[in-house]
Design a protein around this motif. Structure first.
Motif, PDB file in Angstrom:
ATOM      1  N   GLU A  95       0.984  -1.554   0.097  1.00 58.79           N
ATOM      2  CA  GLU A  95       0.059   0.071   0.147  1.00 58.79           C
ATOM      3  C   GLU A  95       0.827   0.975  -0.345  1.00 58.79           C
ATOM      4  O   GLU A  95       0.793   2.271  -0.779  1.00 58.79           O
TER       5      GLU A  95
ATOM      6  N   GLU B 174      -6.986  -1.733   9.917  1.00 60.98           N
ATOM      7  CA  GLU B 174      -7.502  -0.302   9.903  1.00 60.98           C
ATOM      8  C   GLU B 174      -7.989  -0.679  11.238  1.00 60.98           C
ATOM      9  O   GLU B 174      -7.742   0.813  11.965  1.00 60.98           O
ATOM     10  N   LYS B 175      -7.978  -0.903  12.435  1.00 57.96           N
ATOM     11  CA  LYS B 175      -7.437  -0.453  13.751  1.00 57.96           C
ATOM     12  C   LYS B 175      -7.013  -0.062  14.870  1.00 57.96           C
ATOM     13  O   LYS B 175      -6.594   0.794  14.789  1.00 57.96           O
TER      14      LYS B 175
ATOM     15  N   SER C 178      -9.349   3.993  11.490  1.00 60.07           N
ATOM     16  CA  SER C 178     -10.591   4.143  10.027  1.00 60.07           C
ATOM     17  C   SER C 178     -10.328   5.645   9.400  1.00 60.07           C
ATOM     18  O   SER C 178     -10.358   5.492   7.417  1.00 60.07           O
ATOM     19  N   GLU C 179     -10.156   6.922  10.143  1.00 59.32           N
ATOM     20  CA  GLU C 179      -9.732   7.825   9.003  1.00 59.32           C
ATOM     21  C   GLU C 179      -9.109   7.835   7.864  1.00 59.32           C
ATOM     22  O   GLU C 179      -9.140   7.007   6.427  1.00 59.32           O
ATOM     23  N   ARG C 180      -7.410   6.713   8.256  1.00 60.94           N
ATOM     24  CA  ARG C 180      -6.653   6.694   7.381  1.00 60.94           C
ATOM     25  C   ARG C 180      -6.644   5.339   6.811  1.00 60.94           C
ATOM     26  O   ARG C 180      -6.596   5.739   5.564  1.00 60.94           O
ATOM     27  N   TYR C 181      -7.093   4.830   7.079  1.00 62.57           N
ATOM     28  CA  TYR C 181      -7.009   3.636   6.608  1.00 62.57           C
ATOM     29  C   TYR C 181      -8.438   4.090   5.220  1.00 62.57           C
ATOM     30  O   TYR C 181      -7.578   3.529   4.120  1.00 62.57           O
ATOM     31  N   GLN C 182      -9.376   4.599   5.008  1.00 62.42           N
ATOM     32  CA  GLN C 182      -9.565   4.618   4.961  1.00 62.42           C
ATOM     33  C   GLN C 182      -9.357   5.830   3.431  1.00 62.42           C
ATOM     34  O   GLN C 182     -10.152   5.858   2.170  1.00 62.42           O
ATOM     35  N   ALA C 183      -8.357   6.163   3.114  1.00 59.14           N
ATOM     36  CA  ALA C 183      -7.799   7.559   2.800  1.00 59.14           C
ATOM     37  C   ALA C 183      -6.822   6.999   2.258  1.00 59.14           C
ATOM     38  O   ALA C 183      -5.991   7.433   1.374  1.00 59.14           O
ATOM     39  N   SER C 184      -6.346   5.723   2.389  1.00 55.93           N
ATOM     40  CA  SER C 184      -4.754   5.123   2.114  1.00 55.93           C
ATOM     41  C   SER C 184      -5.487   4.286   0.465  1.00 55.93           C
ATOM     42  O   SER C 184      -7.134   4.088   0.479  1.00 55.93           O
ATOM     43  N   LYS C 185      -4.883   3.299   0.161  1.00 57.96           N
ATOM     44  CA  LYS C 185      -4.770   2.481  -1.547  1.00 57.96           C
ATOM     45  C   LYS C 185      -4.774   0.733  -0.425  1.00 57.96           C
ATOM     46  O   LYS C 185      -4.713   0.296  -1.378  1.00 57.96           O
TER      47      LYS C 185
ATOM     48  N   THR D 155      -7.158  -1.204  -0.632  1.00 56.81           N
ATOM     49  CA  THR D 155      -7.905  -2.212  -1.409  1.00 56.81           C
ATOM     50  C   THR D 155      -7.398  -2.443  -2.143  1.00 56.81           C
ATOM     51  O   THR D 155      -7.091  -3.899  -2.969  1.00 56.81           O
TER      52      THR D 155
END
Length: 547
Positions: A443, A504-505, A509-516, A518
Motif C-alpha cells: 500500500e 484498520e484498527k 478508520s480515517e487513515r485506512y479509508q484514505a489509503s489504497k 483495496t
C-alpha cells in the motif's frame, strides 16, 4: 489486468528490438529540465544504443537457468570458470575514501533522509534508487536533484510542519548511489519506442551530473549494483563502466562499484563477478534480505527447501552462515572488502524497548565482525553508534578494515552447505504477521513510499518479498502450520480479510479509508495465489504506482 498479465507485458516489452531514438514520456515534473539536459540525455542515448539490447538477453538467460532449477537441477559452482577461481589475480585497488567502510547507512533519495544519513556517525551513505524507493517519475528526478545538491555541499531542507532546518555537517559520509536492478524498466524514457532499463537511467544521470565535483573533492563516482545473478551480468556492467570512462577521458577504474550478493545464483559466481569487474569493483555485500527471498524464489519447486517463519531465518542459520563466510573468504582472497548485511531495526519509543532493540543489533553485528566482515549496514542513524562501537572494537584504531582475515583455515564451503534446508516452525502468528507487513508495504509502495517503518523494522521491497513468497511457497507445497492448519489459497484469503480489519484498527478508520489498501490487497492476493510465482512484486506494482 492480473499480476501474471502485467509480468507478461513487461516480458514482451524487454524482448523488443532497440535502436537510436530517445524520448521523454508523460507529464513534466519540477526540475526535469535540470536533470535531463543535453549532456545527460546524450550519455543516456549512447548507453542505450550500445547496451540496452543486451538486457533482455541477460534476463532470458536468468529464465533459462531458473527453468533448469525448476526441473530439478540445483545451483552449483560453474565448472567452465574453474580457472578463474583457481587463478592468481586481484582487483585493481580501493580508493582512499572507501578503504574504511565499517558502518554504512542506507535509505531512499529523499532530501531530509540524505542530509540525516550523510550527517550520521557512519562512513558511507548508500543513496537508494532501488529497494527503498518507489520509483515514481517525480521521485526519480527529485532524487537526482537531491544527490546533485548533496555532492555540491549545498543541500538544505526545512520541514514544512515544524520549521526545523536541516543542512550538511562539515565532514559528511562518503556517498554511493544504488541503481535499480536490470529487471526494472523506466517507463518515462523510451528508446526507439520502448521503455529503457531503469539501471541505465540512474547510473547515467548520477554519473553525468556529479563525476567532476566528486573527483575534485578526492572522491569519485561510486555505485552499488543490486540483484546480479551471474558473472555475465557483471561483464555487462564492466563494459558500461569502460565505455563511460573512455567517453569522458577518465583513467580506467575511475568508476568504482560494490556488488550486492543477494541472489542465490550469484553466490556460486562471486569470484567470477569480482574477476569480470576487477578494474572497477571494490567490495561485495551480503544483501541478506533479498538473499532469503532469492532462496525461496530460486528453489520454489523444491519441496525439501521450504523456509519457516521469516523470524526464524537468522544469520546463524547454516545456509546463511555459509554464505557470509564464503563472501568474506572470496573477497579477502582477491583484495576486496566484504560488507555485512542490514540491521533493519529502528529505535523504539521506550528505554526498555530500545535496549532490547540495541541488544539484538549488538548480537547481529558482533557475529558479522567476528566472522571478518569489513563493515555493516544500518537502516537508522539511531543504530549507528552501536554498530560503530562493535566494529571499532574488532577493527581497532590502527586499521581500516579486516582484509587480513583470510579464513584460509576454513574448509571449502560446498554447494550443499549453501543450499542446506532451514529448520523452524511455520506458525499462524508468523503467517498473519507476513500478511500485515506485506499489505502495508505494498500500500505504501503504490503511493510512492518504498521505505516504511512497520512493527519496529524498516521494511523495504526485499522484506516484503520474503513475506509474500513465504506464503506462496507454503500454499504450493501444501505445508501445515504448527497448529495443524493446512496452508491453502482459501486460508490465505480468509486471513487477509481478517488482517485488513486488524490493520484498520491499528491505523484508525480515517487513515485506512484514505489509503489504497483495496488496491494493495488485490495485488497481494493475485501474486500470492498465482500458480506461477511472480518474480518481483515491484513489476505489477509499477503499473499502480502514482506517476
Amino acid at each position: 489486468m492480473t499480476a501474471e498479465q502485467l509480468v507478461a507485458k513487461y516480458s514482451a516489452q524487454t524482448d523488443a528490438p532497440v535502436s537510436s531514438q530517445l524520448a521523454i514520456i508523460g507529464a513534466h515534473v519540477t526540475g526535469q529540465e535540470r536533470i535531463l539536459n543535453a549532456g545527460a540525455t546524450g550519455l543516456l542515448e549512447a548507453l542505450c544504443a550500445h547496451f540496452a539490447d543486451e538486457v533482455p538477453e541477460l534476463l532470458n538467460k536468468r529464465r533459462q537457468k531458473q527453468n533448469r532449477i525448476d526441473e530439478g537441477e540445483l545451483p552449483d559452482y560453474l565448472p567452465q570458470t574453474r580457472a578463474i577461481r583457481d587463478g592468481n589475480w586481484s582487483i585493481r585497488g580501493i580508493p582512499n575514501d572507501l578503504v574504511d567502510r565499517r558502518v554504512e547507512i542506507t535509505g531512499p533519495v529523499d532530501r531530509k533522509m540524505i542530509i540525516n544519513a550523510l550527517n550520521a556517525n557512519v562512513k558511507v551513505f548508500m543513496a537508494d534508487f532501488e529497494d527503498s524507493l518507489a520509483p515514481s517519475w517525480e521521485k526519480v528526478i527529485q532524487g537526482q536533484i537531491n544527490l546533485h545538491d548533496a555532492v555540491n555541499g549545498d543541500i538544505e531542507f526545512t520541514a514544512p510542519n515544524t520549521g526545523k532546518h536541516y543542512q550538511l555537517n562539515p565532514d559528511p559520509a562518503v556517498l554511493i548511489a544504488r541503481v535499480r536492478g536490470l529487471h526494472l524498466i523506466e517507463k518515462h524514457i523510451e528508446f526507439n519506442g520502448q521503455p529503457i532499463p531503469g539501471a541505465l537511467v540512474d547510473f547515467a544521470l548520477y554519473f553525468y551530473h556529479n563525476y567532476r565535483q566528486l573527483l575534485a573533492k578526492g572522491s569519485g563516482p561510486y555505485f552499488y549494483i543490486p540483484k546480479l545473478e551471474s558473472h555475465l551480468e557483471a561483464r555487462w556492467w564492466a563494459k558500461v563502466f569502460a565505455f563511460v570512462e573512455e567517453r569522458f577521458c577518465l583513467e580506467p577504474g575511475t568508476i568504482k562499484c560494490t556488488c550486492l550478493i543477494e541472489t542465490l545464483p550469484a553466490v556460486f559466481e562471486m569470484e567470477e563477478i569480482l574477476y569480470e569487474l576487477r578494474s572497477n569493483i571494490v567490495a561485495l555485500n551480503c544483501g541478506r534480505w533479498d538473499y532469503i527471498f532469492s532462496y525461496i524464489k530460486t528453489l520454489k519447486k523444491h519441496p525439501d527447501r521450504v523456509l519457516p517463519d521469516r523470524q526464524a531465518v537468522t544469520m546463524d542459520t547454516p545456509f546463511l552462515s555459509a554464505y557470509s563466510r564464503l563472501l568474506i573468504k572470496t573477497c579477502h582472497k582477491r583484495g576486496a572488502l566484504a560488507m555485512g548485511g542490514m540491521a533493519a531495526f529502528i529505535p523504539a519509543k521506550t528505554e526498555q524497548e530500545n535496549n532490547q532493540v540495541l541488544q539484538k543489533v549488538r548480537g547481529d553485528k558482533e557475529l558479522e565482525a567476528r566472522n571478518g566482515h569489513d563493515g555493516t549496514w544500518v537502516a537508522h542513524p539511531g543504530l549507528a553508534d552501536t554498530a560503530m562501537g562493535i566494529f571499532n572494537d574488532y577493527i581497532g584504531g590502527d586499521k581500516t578494515n579486516q582484509l587480513h582475515i583470510t579464513r584460509d583455515v576454513d574448509a571449502p564451503i560446498s554447494a550443499a552447505e549453501l543450499l542446506e534446508p532451514c529448520a523452524g516452525e511455520r506458525t499462524e502468528t508468523g503467517m498473519r504477521l507476513n500478511i500485515r507487513i506485506a499489505v502495508q508495504y505494498i500500500e505504501a509502495w503504490i503511493q510512492g513510499n518504498g521505505c516504511v517503518p512497520i512493527y519496529g523494522l524498516m521494511e523495504d521491497a526485499a522484506t516484503a518479498e520474503i513475506s509474500r513468497t513465504s506464503i506462496w511457497q507454503w500454499i504450493q507445497h501444501e505445508k501445515t502450520l504448527s497448529n495443524g492448519q493446512l496452508v491453502t489459497k482459501a486460508l490465505f484469503r480468509d486471513m487477509l480479510a481478517q488482517e485488513l480489519i486488524n490493520v484498520e484498527k491499528e491505523l484508525g478508520s480515517e487513515r485506512y479509508q484514505a489509503s489504497k489498501f483495496t488496491q494493495a490487497a488485490t495485488l497481494f492476493e493475485q501474486i500470492t495465489t498465482s500458480d506461477e510465482l511472480v518474480d518481483f512484486l515491484t513489476l505489477p506494482g509499477y503499473e499502480l504506482l502514482t506517476a
